[in-house]
Design a protein around this motif. Sequence first.
Motif, PDB file in Angstrom:
ATOM      1  N   ASN A   1       0.855  -1.181   0.000  1.00 17.79           N
ATOM      2  CA  ASN A   1       0.000   0.000   0.000  1.00 17.79           C
ATOM      3  C   ASN A   1       0.893   1.234   0.000  1.00 17.79           C
ATOM      4  O   ASN A   1       1.761   1.376   0.860  1.00 17.79           O
ATOM      5  CB  ASN A   1      -0.900   0.014   1.241  1.00 17.79           C
ATOM      6  CG  ASN A   1      -2.199  -0.724   1.002  1.00 17.79           C
ATOM      7  OD1 ASN A   1      -2.805  -0.614  -0.051  1.00 17.79           O
ATOM      8  ND2 ASN A   1      -2.622  -1.498   1.990  1.00 17.79           N
ATOM      9  N   GLY A   2       0.679   2.118  -0.944  1.00 24.64           N
ATOM     10  CA  GLY A   2       1.505   3.319  -1.017  1.00 24.64           C
ATOM     11  C   GLY A   2       2.935   3.002  -1.361  1.00 24.64           C
ATOM     12  O   GLY A   2       3.858   3.389  -0.639  1.00 24.64           O
TER      13      GLY A   2
ATOM     14  N   ARG B   1      -4.909  -1.530  -4.730  1.00 21.73           N
ATOM     15  CA  ARG B   1      -5.757  -0.413  -5.152  1.00 21.73           C
ATOM     16  C   ARG B   1      -5.098   0.935  -4.901  1.00 21.73           C
ATOM     17  O   ARG B   1      -5.334   1.902  -5.628  1.00 21.73           O
ATOM     18  CB  ARG B   1      -7.092  -0.490  -4.406  1.00 21.73           C
ATOM     19  CG  ARG B   1      -8.114   0.539  -4.852  1.00 21.73           C
ATOM     20  CD  ARG B   1      -9.423   0.358  -4.132  1.00 21.73           C
ATOM     21  NE  ARG B   1      -9.264   0.507  -2.692  1.00 21.73           N
ATOM     22  CZ  ARG B   1     -10.250   0.375  -1.813  1.00 21.73           C
ATOM     23  NH1 ARG B   1     -11.453   0.047  -2.223  1.00 21.73           N
ATOM     24  NH2 ARG B   1     -10.010   0.546  -0.519  1.00 21.73           N
ATOM     25  N   GLU B   2      -4.289   1.053  -3.851  1.00 20.91           N
ATOM     26  CA  GLU B   2      -3.615   2.313  -3.519  1.00 20.91           C
ATOM     27  C   GLU B   2      -2.115   2.145  -3.719  1.00 20.91           C
ATOM     28  O   GLU B   2      -1.321   2.285  -2.793  1.00 20.91           O
ATOM     29  CB  GLU B   2      -3.947   2.727  -2.088  1.00 20.91           C
ATOM     30  CG  GLU B   2      -5.421   3.040  -1.879  1.00 20.91           C
ATOM     31  CD  GLU B   2      -5.720   3.508  -0.472  1.00 20.91           C
ATOM     32  OE1 GLU B   2      -4.906   3.234   0.436  1.00 20.91           O
ATOM     33  OE2 GLU B   2      -6.767   4.146  -0.263  1.00 20.91           O
TER      34      GLU B   2
ATOM     35  N   ILE C   1      -0.270   6.873  -3.354  1.00 16.74           N
ATOM     36  CA  ILE C   1      -1.160   7.654  -2.483  1.00 16.74           C
ATOM     37  C   ILE C   1      -0.688   9.100  -2.462  1.00 16.74           C
ATOM     38  O   ILE C   1       0.474   9.386  -2.147  1.00 16.74           O
ATOM     39  CB  ILE C   1      -1.191   7.088  -1.052  1.00 16.74           C
ATOM     40  CG1 ILE C   1      -1.706   5.638  -1.065  1.00 16.74           C
ATOM     41  CG2 ILE C   1      -2.055   7.952  -0.153  1.00 16.74           C
ATOM     42  CD1 ILE C   1      -1.680   4.979   0.300  1.00 16.74           C
TER      43      ILE C   1
ATOM     44  N   ALA D   1      -4.591   6.734  -5.540  1.00 16.89           N
ATOM     45  CA  ALA D   1      -5.529   7.415  -4.650  1.00 16.89           C
ATOM     46  C   ALA D   1      -5.062   8.855  -4.457  1.00 16.89           C
ATOM     47  O   ALA D   1      -4.010   9.093  -3.863  1.00 16.89           O
ATOM     48  CB  ALA D   1      -5.603   6.693  -3.309  1.00 16.89           C
TER      49      ALA D   1
END
Length: 548
Positions: free
Chosen positions: A244-245, A269-270, A273, A292
């Motif tokens: 994530n990120g 999905r991210e 970020i 995102a």
Amino acid sequence: MRGPMCRCRRISARSASRISGWQIEKTRRLAGIFGRISRLFAENGTSRLITFGNVMFALGCYVRHGKEVSGARRGQPALKSSFSPSIGQMAGLVAHMRRLAHGESGSAVTIFALALPAMLALVGGALDYAAVMREQNRLQSAADATALAIAREMTIGPMTPDRVQNLATTYALANNADVARASGTLVENGMAVQVRLQKPAEPPLGVLSVLGGVSDLAASATARVTASSTPTKLCVLSLGERTNGGIFMHNGAAVTAPQCMLQSNSRVREAVIIQQGSRLSANLTCARGGIANSAGTVQTTLLTDCPPIPNPLDQKPEPSISGSCLFNNLKVRSQERRTLSPGVYCSGLTVEDNAQVTLLPGIYIFRGGPLVVRQNAEILGQGVTLMFSGRKAYFRFLDNSLVKLSAPVSGATAGMLIWESKSFVKGLNSWQNGGCGGNRDDDDDDNGALGCTVRTVGNALPKKTNEHHINSDRARELTGTIYLREGLLLIDSRRPVADQSPFTVLVVNKLDLYDGPNLTLNANFSGTPVPVPPGLGPIGAKNVRLGM
């Protein structure tokens, strides 16, 4: 094809008397007969429409005139067909039709029998057409997705005809497993790719195949890229695939890289970020997963579902990291001025309290300990490579320390400024294991702060201060490539970082920007003799789009 002529002979008076006494509502009976005919048709196939019509014509003759059907010569069957319902099925059908026949009833059944093949062909053709059109749409979607995927590949590296063909086959099968043939071709002077897909048509009833000659489905799509007047360069590559990120910009962080491409290989999905107040300026920002953006200011093309970029440095030969320790846990402090030579520094090197260290050109191996520069200390060096091997081997530029470093111009480590060796061992409490530290001085990657998977105010995870860390406001010159195969790079300084470097390339597992730093990534490759490692050079295309 015309049905056979039938000759009739009269049936017995007993049978005729049973027919002549029947009265019933014709519409309801016709509906019941059609249902039974449909069941017989479904059980015996659809490839003999005319033969089935002949059977129904003969049955109509039977009911209308009370006569049986005979062949052209006595003793021969009237029809030869692969349509052969069972005796029980035919008996039940004839019984229904005989009950219906009274007055003009036989004529109605005869007309119905003659029209039935055309009706069934029409219904079957409609069902086949709907099924084939659904499959055609799926094939077209696969062609579009395949062309776009190849075009995205064109933004991150050069293309050859063979590579385009291989990618067309790979992506086509991934998007539609039934594709029988896929072709990919470079067109429009190499700035577009044309994809053609083909597969057999498989109508469920076969009517379109028999009557319409439909045997194959085909689809094509073209995707284009735009040539860039200023070639795009890969400046940031985040390698983590489930992170994530992979590129994470906390509130107020900034990245200034107008000639650069930023890529996250994370499939989540991210993958990138961009939080509120953050500012991103780049030529292209590409994510394998999603992006995102929470009200950040963006001056870049944001592109999702990008193909991953293979690690361009994964196969680069590493220099030897063996050898005896030149120093063990060396500390330079209290305004001391010292010049150090290349070699193995065991258990780390600390430069602090206004001290200054000048590194002679060569390879510096930090084995089993970190390089820490803090408390207004300075570290200077040209033509140097800093390698990190074993446990607790990190670099940390903290406080207001001055950092001015550039990579070698030639040799085995040309272009490599900071290099995390394959022998690097991440700590038990590393970011990948849920750890983080907690403050700038809490840098124990084995026993540091826990609970770092809990989000704080602002929907952000705590800073990973027990990883590679740039906190200094004077880390202005970092010329070359920073390669952290497994590590996380945290930047949380308050002033620009690397802005005085002709170029800086980051190939890291994860990049975190916190508390308002401005990571400035210049891409002036010709402004220094320091080379860019192979695989990290100009790309030269952007703005992927589908076209006719």
